[in-house]
Design an enzyme around this catalytic site. Structure first.
Site, PDB file in Angstrom:
ATOM      1  N   HIS A 130     -10.811  -2.985   3.064  1.00 24.54           N
ATOM      2  CA  HIS A 130     -10.596  -2.594   4.459  1.00 24.54           C
ATOM      3  C   HIS A 130     -11.377  -1.345   4.858  1.00 24.54           C
ATOM      4  CE1 HIS A 130      -8.048  -0.184   1.946  1.00 24.54           C
ATOM      5  NE2 HIS A 130      -7.912   0.682   2.928  1.00 24.54           N
ATOM      6  N   ASP A 131     -11.953  -0.637   3.901  1.00 29.68           N
ATOM      7  CA  ASP A 131     -12.688   0.593   4.185  1.00 29.68           C
ATOM      8  C   ASP A 131     -14.195   0.412   4.141  1.00 29.68           C
ATOM      9  OD1 ASP A 131     -10.600   2.335   4.707  1.00 29.68           O
ATOM     10  OD2 ASP A 131     -10.360   2.931   2.613  1.00 29.68           O
ATOM     11  N   ASP A 190      -2.903   4.690  -2.427  1.00 26.77           N
ATOM     12  CA  ASP A 190      -3.969   5.204  -1.587  1.00 26.77           C
ATOM     13  C   ASP A 190      -4.300   6.653  -1.939  1.00 26.77           C
ATOM     14  OD1 ASP A 190      -5.599   4.932   1.004  1.00 26.77           O
ATOM     15  OD2 ASP A 190      -4.390   6.709   1.413  1.00 26.77           O
ATOM     16  N   ASP A 236       0.850  -1.186   0.000  1.00 32.00           N
ATOM     17  CA  ASP A 236       0.000   0.000   0.000  1.00 32.00           C
ATOM     18  C   ASP A 236       0.887   1.238   0.000  1.00 32.00           C
ATOM     19  OD1 ASP A 236      -2.499   1.415   0.202  1.00 32.00           O
ATOM     20  OD2 ASP A 236      -3.278  -0.293   1.312  1.00 32.00           O
ATOM     21  N   GLU A 295      -6.423   4.203  -6.052  1.00 36.16           N
ATOM     22  CA  GLU A 295      -7.715   4.467  -5.409  1.00 36.16           C
ATOM     23  C   GLU A 295      -8.223   5.809  -5.914  1.00 36.16           C
ATOM     24  OE1 GLU A 295      -9.736   4.603  -0.964  1.00 36.16           O
ATOM     25  OE2 GLU A 295      -7.694   5.358  -1.234  1.00 36.16           O
TER      26      GLU A 295
END
Length: 597
Positions: free
Chosen positions: A342-343, A208, A102, A264
């Site tokens: 994960h969000d 990210d 990430d 993202e």
């Protein structure tokens, strides 16, 4: 259109996302770690996946679970060391697997050396590595923020620094100051940090908050849409004027290696904007996460807020799936295919059903969806055993993530601190809180679900349903969710020409009814065709596909006992099937039918 002419390893990859804190605790401190992940490499490989994506593992004060990085070249000590990561990379490569990390470069922690230097003085050489602005003053001489932007986590996005008398910008937490990508020295320092890991064998990055790196240079006020003191500035801080310049410059670094990149892409999900990032001739990113697939039950209010009252309808996933499956061939781009991360809350609980009578079928139906679409599938650890959200009997104390708790506390304050008036907020947390995607992995029915040793206190809530829903109980069970995932992953690899690279043709709602999602995949080189039917309801659904009445199909896979006679199939609730002309889908039934094999 077929994309078979432009094959690549990252198109054929299946990515398994691991939230490091929640996967496997090897040393009994209640927190997952890199050695724990290493110990499970054989299990991960046995699923049939070939790539791992790790959520952030870098040194961090953990104010936002590692998305606040204090040193890009060091590892958060409870997770392990750089040497542990190297061991993981080597073990994955020895098993013909790859590792994505990430990459968080829109912002750092306020404990990063760069920010400490930047903050030290207005004249520091790194002052311009972040966004610093003078305050404004109202008519009464009261100090005000430089603009009215609202933080993504609530409150102002600007924070006053007493020592230097200026505000700094932090779109997330106050401890996550945004980097100023206009500064070339900062960009080159970031690229050096990327090379540090690429030189050690990392195979790519998930970037990210990728499109927040370019802001409008004037940082203007956001449009006022309500009477709140702070407003969304997304039109000025997302996909700004130099965004594509930065990505192409970054791509030049990646091209020194054989990397995979997925960005993202927040606040941006229209066809033209997405195509500009992933079109092959653009030479920017391999693929993006647009986010629309994980907000299908967001609020119906004008702000489409995450915790606003909303509801999922199968029509939404039909629209999103049809759009991106059609768009990517047009722009010569490539999709990411996912439902969980994960969000987000778990898709099983939000878009299907975690009720005991439907849970297994629903989990299998969603697996069928993920693995029969063109694009690179991303699965979140635990999907393969049907992990679900925390149930309704958990109170707010079970939720520890900063996003959800900040929202709860903000609403609670407006209601006079009365928790009895918070039922609507709890309903939304129970569906959408980030905690659900971060629940500890359910390995077995021993204490702490086998995630951590008995007698330790796990870092966050473990879902009590682990006793019945865990890896050990499914690993040798031929009808389990885990067995179905393995079957689907093997079929995707076996029929890569069809399920990875084949063309996509949707069935209309008029063909299938509003609760059934249907589409055809076809390999034009071989003439092989697959018909996929997915029941997103808890009721039996009958589907008659007239265009297939004269074709002979065979069942490739189904999550239900199929009853196919003269092109007649019934789909159970949440059923999935690939095949047939007249289909009855049982609740959450799924069927995949093929011909030409």
């Amino acid at each position: 259109m077929s994309s078979a002419s432009s094959k690549a390893w990252w198109k054929e990859a299946v990515v398994y996302q691991i939230y490091p804190a929640s996967f496997k605790d090897s040393n009994g401190d209640g927190l997952g770690d890199i050695p724990g992940i290493i110990s499970k490499v054989p299990y991960i490989k046995s699923l049939g996946v070939d790539t791992i994506w790790l959520s952030p593992i870098f040194a961090s004060p953990q104010n936002d679970m590692g998305y606040d990085i204090s040193d890009y070249r060091a590892i958060h000590a409870p997770y392990g060391t750089v040497e542990d990561v190297q061991t993981l990379i080597d073990q994955l490569h020895n098993n013909n697997m790859r590792l994505l990390m990430d990459l968080v470069v829109n912002h750092t922690s306020d404990e990063h050396a760069w920010f400490k230097e930047s903050r030290s003085s207005r004249d520091d050489p790194k002052r311009d590595w972040y966004f610093w602005r003078d305050p404004k003053f109202d008519a009464n001489g009261n100090r005000k923020e430089p603009n009215n932007w609202k933080s993504i986590f609530g409150g102002s996005a600007w924070h006053f620094d007493e020592q230097t008398g200026q505000y700094y910008l932090a779109l997330f937490l106050p401890s996550q100051p945004d980097l100023n990508w206009e500064n070339e020295d900062m960009r080159q320092a970031s690229y050096d940090d990327m090379r540090f890991w690429l030189d050690r064998g990392v195979d790519g990055f998930r970037i990210d908050s990728m499109n927040l790196m370019s802001k409008h240079p004037d940082l203007p006020d956001g449009k006022i849409v309500d009477d709140e003191p702070y407003q969304s500035g997304a039109e000025f801080f997302a996909s700004g004027p130099r965004m594509h310049d930065y990505i192409r410059e970054m791509r030049a670094v990646f091209d020194e290696y054989d990397t995979m990149t997925v960005g993202e892409l927040g606040f941006t999900n229209d066809e033209e904007s997405v195509g500009a990032y992933v079109g092959k001739d653009r030479h920017e990113l391999n693929m993006v996460f647009t986010g629309d697939i994980v907000d299908m039950d967001f609020g119906s209010d004008s702000n489409h807020s995450k915790y606003g009252r909303g509801a999922f309808h199968p029509r939404k996933i039909r629209q999103i799936t049809d759009m991106w499956q059609r768009v990517m061939p047009k722009v010569n781009g490539w999709n990411s295919v996912y439902l969980d991360n994960h969000d987000s809350g778990r898709s099983l609980s939000r878009y299907a059903s975690d009720a005991p009578e439907h849970r297994s079928a629903a989990a299998k139906m969603l697996a069928t969806y993920l693995l029969t679409l063109s694009g690179t599938p991303f699965m979140l650890a635990g999907q393969e055993v049907g992990m679900a959200n925390l149930g309704k009997d958990y109170g707010v104390e079970a939720y520890i993530d900063v996003e959800g708790r900040n929202y709860y506390e903000a609403v609670l304050k407006t209601r006079g601190g009365d928790h009895s008036k918070m039922g609507d907020v709890m309903r939304e947390l129970q569906l959408k809180a980030r905690d659900h995607g971060r629940l500890p992995m359910q390995w077995d029915d021993s204490a702490n679900a086998g995630f951590s040793a008995e007698g330790t206190k796990p870092w966050m809530t473990i879902n009590r349903d682990y006793v019945d829903w865990n890896v050990a109980s499914q690993v040798d069970e031929p009808d389990s969710v885990l067995a179905y995932w393995r079957k689907m992953l093997a079929l995707r690899k076996e029929h890569s020409d069809l399920l990875t690279y084949g063309s996509y043709t949707p069935l209309s709602e008029g063909d299938t009814g509003e609760k059934v999602l249907g589409y055809e995949r076809q390999c034009h080189e071989t003439g092989k065709t697959a018909l996929v039917l997915l029941n997103f309801s808890d009721r039996e659904q009958k589907v008659q596909v007239k265009s297939f009445a004269q074709r002979e199909f065979e069942v490739l896979v189904s999550n239900q006992d199929t009853n196919i006679k003269a092109h007649n199939v019934t789909l159970m609730p949440h059923g999935a099937v690939i095949k047939a002309s007249y289909v009855t889908l049982m609740p959450f039934g799924a069927v995949v039918l093929v011909d030409g094999c």
